[in-house]
Design an enzyme around this catalytic site. Structure first.
Site, short mmCIF file in Angstrom:
data_model
loop_
_atom_site.label_atom_id
_atom_site.label_comp_id
_atom_site.label_asym_id
_atom_site.label_seq_id
_atom_site.Cartn_x
_atom_site.Cartn_y
_atom_site.Cartn_z
N ASN A 105 0.80 -1.24 0.00
CA ASN A 105 0.00 0.00 0.00
C ASN A 105 0.83 1.28 0.00
OD1 ASN A 105 0.70 -0.70 2.67
ND2 ASN A 105 -0.91 0.61 3.47
N GLU B 116 3.62 -5.26 12.31
CA GLU B 116 2.75 -4.09 12.14
C GLU B 116 1.60 -4.52 11.24
OE1 GLU B 116 3.20 -1.38 13.71
OE2 GLU B 116 5.31 -1.42 14.30
N CYS C 236 -3.29 1.37 6.45
CA CYS C 236 -3.71 0.62 7.65
C CYS C 236 -4.37 1.53 8.68
CB CYS C 236 -2.49 -0.06 8.26
SG CYS C 236 -1.17 1.11 8.61
N GLU D 52 7.46 0.46 16.55
CA GLU D 52 8.62 0.99 15.84
C GLU D 52 8.61 2.51 15.99
OE1 GLU D 52 8.55 -0.82 11.87
OE2 GLU D 52 9.02 -2.78 12.72
P1 NAD Z 1 0.17 -9.41 3.19
O1 NAD Z 1 0.22 -9.88 4.58
O2 NAD Z 1 -0.57 -10.20 2.19
O3 NAD Z 1 1.64 -9.23 2.58
C1 NAD Z 1 2.60 -8.42 3.19
C2 NAD Z 1 3.98 -8.90 2.78
O4 NAD Z 1 4.18 -10.20 3.32
C3 NAD Z 1 4.18 -9.04 1.27
O5 NAD Z 1 5.51 -8.71 0.95
C4 NAD Z 1 3.93 -10.52 1.04
O6 NAD Z 1 4.56 -11.03 -0.12
C5 NAD Z 1 4.54 -11.11 2.29
N1 NAD Z 1 4.04 -12.43 2.67
C6 NAD Z 1 2.84 -12.98 2.38
N2 NAD Z 1 2.78 -14.24 2.90
C7 NAD Z 1 3.96 -14.46 3.53
C8 NAD Z 1 4.49 -15.57 4.26
N3 NAD Z 1 3.80 -16.68 4.43
N4 NAD Z 1 5.73 -15.45 4.78
C9 NAD Z 1 6.45 -14.32 4.62
N5 NAD Z 1 6.00 -13.25 3.93
C10 NAD Z 1 4.76 -13.32 3.40
O7 NAD Z 1 -0.38 -7.90 3.26
P2 NAD Z 1 -0.70 -6.94 2.06
O8 NAD Z 1 -1.97 -7.37 1.43
O9 NAD Z 1 0.52 -6.78 1.23
O10 NAD Z 1 -0.91 -5.56 2.83
C11 NAD Z 1 -2.11 -5.16 3.39
C12 NAD Z 1 -2.12 -5.39 4.88
O11 NAD Z 1 -1.03 -4.71 5.48
C13 NAD Z 1 -3.35 -4.82 5.54
O12 NAD Z 1 -3.81 -5.73 6.49
C14 NAD Z 1 -2.84 -3.57 6.20
O13 NAD Z 1 -3.59 -3.10 7.30
C15 NAD Z 1 -1.48 -3.99 6.61
N6 NAD Z 1 -0.64 -2.82 6.86
C16 NAD Z 1 -0.28 -2.54 8.14
C17 NAD Z 1 0.49 -1.42 8.41
C18 NAD Z 1 0.92 -1.07 9.80
O14 NAD Z 1 1.86 -0.31 9.93
N7 NAD Z 1 0.28 -1.57 10.84
C19 NAD Z 1 0.90 -0.61 7.36
C20 NAD Z 1 0.51 -0.94 6.07
C21 NAD Z 1 -0.25 -2.06 5.82
#
Ligand code: NAD
Length: 487
Positions: free
Chosen positions: A155, A253, A287, A468
């Site tokens: 995002n 996060e 998020c 963080e």
């Molecule tokens: P996601 O969990 O699908 O993927 C995030 C990252 O993890 C990607 O690089 C993905 O390739 C990797 N990943 C996926 N499966 C994995 C595994 N089994 N092992 C290791 N890595 C893996 O999330 P997304 O769809 O990319 O992002 C959206 C989510 O992120 C939403 O839930 C959003 O709220 C959250 N988010 C949180 C914050 C925060 O700071 N709290 C900030 C931005 C986004």
């Protein structure tokens, strides 16, 4: 689909060199629906090479002084800033976000992440205590952990990746990083600047690919003792499981279902535009976006009318158009998922006041196959509805009425998440009282998305583990040791 000749082909960055991969994944331009880029589909082998490079680079990088590392981080910040417009264009194309958002938020913040940690690393102190009568002196010492595994979402691609790389290397660690397979371009562009900034080979290695292959290979690698992850709660659960046999240090996060509490005495002239922005900025794909708005009964009708009017002013269209407020969602699948939430709400008897299924969206010819939807406002929806409980991560927000302060707090806390909340009221005592009781890692009162990077960032409950920020990142990316001297 574009011809393969015109496709942008990314390569992994390992030990200071770009290296091709044996297989690739298609990456789409969300505003046109075309494949425009090919991303390495890395796995164990590529991660192994990256870990080896990071291991080789660690002794030299970790022995540099904080000042030397700080100067290098500042240089890197200058280099990104010099290319800000090129990075912003690339981020907007890759992610679907508006060029204005990329220019004013994503890339400036990536620059600032490096500047901030370049400065903050110079100001940490350790502790010392004496047992004078017994002749002992104790002090603490902090050292880098080793190889940091950094995994980031789609995002805010460069913004969130640099929020991890900057503190990790400022503290003297070396890195194996993996951005989202859907938004890898600006991370790849960043790698081109490392050498010029003075980051020696192997200090930052970038491995592109999916979570299930490249991501898990990092998480499961025994020589990566620390994982900083930003993404969904579901993925975090899997990472926690997979890393458990190695007892890794984890910073997670995660997602949110963020409430806004609007009291009778709120200044609606400020609250309404800010809450429209907090609901729909970056297509609602932040998020920290608001997705549940609780409005006190006395002002509910007025709020709703004005909120919908303001939402309808938001212009949706080509991300490269600087007058547009909302661009495209990240993918076809994500767009379908978000739309389905609206359909489910409708089927449950909720009212859709504007947006999806109610208004029509006019798109230019080049954007007809893009993943666009209008900002959508839902009301008359129950707290138990999945639209009020689950993270939608799109331009959909629900507005409901409440009676008392007690009720608002209880309902705001009634979800599994606890990332960010906003409180709108001109009563200072109430603002403090409510902020104290909200189960939320961040509480903004009469504002939204104002961050001082010195302070902890992170969520409670299913929104995260750890924090963080200046001190928190320093603590996470270093190991502490207590040393006792008998004199
Ligand atoms: P996601 O969990 O699908 O993927 C995030 C990252 O993890 C990607 O690089 C993905 O390739 C990797 N990943 C996926 N499966 C994995 C595994 N089994 N092992 C290791 N890595 C893996 O999330 P997304 O769809 O990319 O992002 C959206 C989510 O992120 C939403 O839930 C959003 O709220 C959250 N988010 C949180 C914050 C925060 O700071 N709290 C900030 C931005 C986004």
């Amino acid at each position: 689909m574009s011809s393969s000749k015109t496709l942008l082909v990314l390569e992994n960055f390992i030990a200071g060199k770009f290296v091709p991969c044996s297989s690739y994944i298609d990456s789409y331009n969300p505003s046109t629906g075309d494949v425009y880029c090919r991303v390495p589909d890395s796995g164990k082998e590529e991660v192994e090479a990256a870990v080896r490079a990071a291991k080789d680079a660690f002794p030299i990088w970790s022995s540099k002084s904080p000042l030397e590392r700080s100067q290098i981080l500042n240089k890197l910040a200058d280099l990104i800033e010099h290319d800000l417009e090129v990075f912003a264009q690339a981020e907007s194309k890759d992610q679907g976000k508006t060029i204005t958002f990329a220019r004013t938020v994503d890339i400036p913040r990536a620059v600032y992440n490096f500047r901030f940690f370049a400065s903050s690393i110079l100001h940490h102190t350790t502790e010392c205590t004496e047992m004078a009568a017994m002749g002992y002196l104790h002090y603490t010492s902090r050292t880098p952990v080793g190889i940091a595994g950094l995994i980031s979402p789609w995002n805010l691609p460069l913004y969130l990746l640099t929020w991890k790389i900057a503190p990790a290397i400022a503290c003297g660690n070396t890195v194996v990083a993996k951005p989202s397979e859907m938004t890898s371009v600006t991370a790849w562009m960043l790698c081109k600047l490392f050498e010029k900034a003075g980051i020696s080979h192997g200090v930052v290695n970038m491995v592109f690919g999916t979570g299930s292959k490249a991501g898990e290979a990092i998480v499961c690698h025994p020589d990566v003792p620390l994982i900083s992850f930003t993404g969904s709660t579901l993925t975090a659960q899997r990472i926690t499981e997979k890393s458990a046999p190695h007892c890794k240090k984890l910073s997670l996060e995660l997602g949110g279902k963020n409430p806004a509490l609007v009291f009778d005495d709120a200044d609606l002239n400020q609250c309404i535009p800010a809450t429209v922005r907090s609901s729909f900025a970056n297509q609602g794909e932040i998020c920290l976006c608001t997705s549940r708005i609780f409005v006190q009964k006395g002002i509910y009708n007025e709020f709703l009318k004005r909120f919908v009017e303001e939402t309808k002013k938001w212009k949706v269209g080509s991300p490269s158009d600087p007058t547009v407020d909302m661009g495209a969602l990240i993918s076809k699948e994500h767009l379908e998922k978000v739309r389905n939430y609206v359909k489910k709400a409708q089927a449950e008897g909720a009212r859709i006041l504007c947006g999806e299924g109610v208004d029509s969206l006019a798109l230019s010819a080049g954007n007809q196959k893009g993943y666009f939807m209008l900002p959508t406002v839902i009301t008359e929806i129950k707290d138990e509805s999945c639209c009020m409980q689950e993270e939608i991560f799109g331009p959909v927000t629900c507005v409901v009425a409440f009676d008392t302060e007690e009720e608002a707090i209880e309902r705001a806390n009634g979800v599994k998440y606890g990332l960010a909340a906003t409180v709108w009221s001109s009563n200072v005592s109430r603002v403090h009282r409510v902020a104290q009781r909200l189960q939320s890692g961040l509480v903004w009162t009469n504002c939204w998305l104002v961050r001082d990077l010195n302070l902890p960032f992170g969520g409670m409950k299913a929104s995260g583990v750890g924090r963080e920020g200046a001190k928190d990142s320093y603590e996470f990316f270093t190991e502490i040791k207590t040393i006792t001297i008998k004199h």
